[in-house]
Design a protein around this motif. Structure first.
Motif, PDB file in Angstrom:
ATOM      1  N   LYS A  25       0.835  -1.204   0.000  1.00 19.35           N
ATOM      2  CA  LYS A  25       0.000   0.000   0.000  1.00 19.35           C
ATOM      3  C   LYS A  25       0.868   1.251   0.000  1.00 19.35           C
ATOM      4  N   ASP A  29       0.858   4.064  -2.866  1.00 18.28           N
ATOM      5  CA  ASP A  29       0.587   5.466  -2.524  1.00 18.28           C
ATOM      6  C   ASP A  29       1.735   6.375  -2.961  1.00 18.28           C
ATOM      7  N   GLN A  33       1.411   9.521  -5.483  1.00 18.46           N
ATOM      8  CA  GLN A  33       1.679  10.882  -5.026  1.00 18.46           C
ATOM      9  C   GLN A  33       3.004  11.450  -5.538  1.00 18.46           C
ATOM     10  N   ASP A 107      -3.277  11.707   1.790  1.00 15.45           N
ATOM     11  CA  ASP A 107      -3.354  12.353   0.479  1.00 15.45           C
ATOM     12  C   ASP A 107      -2.529  13.627   0.380  1.00 15.45           C
TER      13      ASP A 107
END
Length: 150
Positions: A25, A29, A33, A107
């Motif tokens: 994960k 991510d 990003q 995020d």
């Protein structure tokens, strides 16, 4: 706002027991990003050779597909400091963001990180030695991470 000239890479040391639980994960991510940032990994060793060899095969393929530039693999355990040293050496950038393999990034992580780091050569994230940015200048000045400490 994301800077156009990225002067750092991202590096992570991980091992088989964290691959499915957290590292996949995190890697996904990071790819989402930080698509324009070099990402490197050290896949550390593990005593169960059958499990380790399957992990190395699966993880290297996954990381290649995810856009990681360099992936070093080990069948036997290496000191974390050795992994950090290798990630610093592998980086084509002057700075390296070293993350623990079980961290979670939200995020807004990139924007917050880049706005807080400024021109620093060294930065702790969350006041933890497990997540930090260093630079090749710092390493030249104070020396390598001590690999005799496991």
């Amino acid at each position: 706002m994301v800077k156009s000239a990225v002067d750092y890479s991202i590096g992570i040391v991980t091992y088989v027991e964290r691959y499915e639980k957290s590292f996949k994960k995190l890697a996904t991510d990071l790819c989402n990003q930080f698509p324009d940032v070099e990402k490197n990994a050290v896949l550390n060793g593990f005593p169960d050779k059958v499990k380790q060899l399957k992990y190395l095969k699966d993880a290297t393929a996954f990381l290649h597909d995810c856009g990681f530039k360099h992936v070093l693999t080990y069948e036997e355990h290496q000191a974390l400091a050795k992994g950090w040293n290798l990630l610093t050496i592998m980086s084509s950038k002057p700075k390296v963001l070293l993350l623990n393999d079980d961290c979670f990034i939200g995020d807004g992580f990139r924007q917050e990180f880049e706005s807080q780091r400024g021109d620093r050569e060294w930065l702790f994230l969350n006041e933890s030695f497990s997540h930090f940015m260093t630079s090749k200048n710092v390493i030249r000045s104070v020396g390598w991470f001590d690999e005799s400490l496991s």
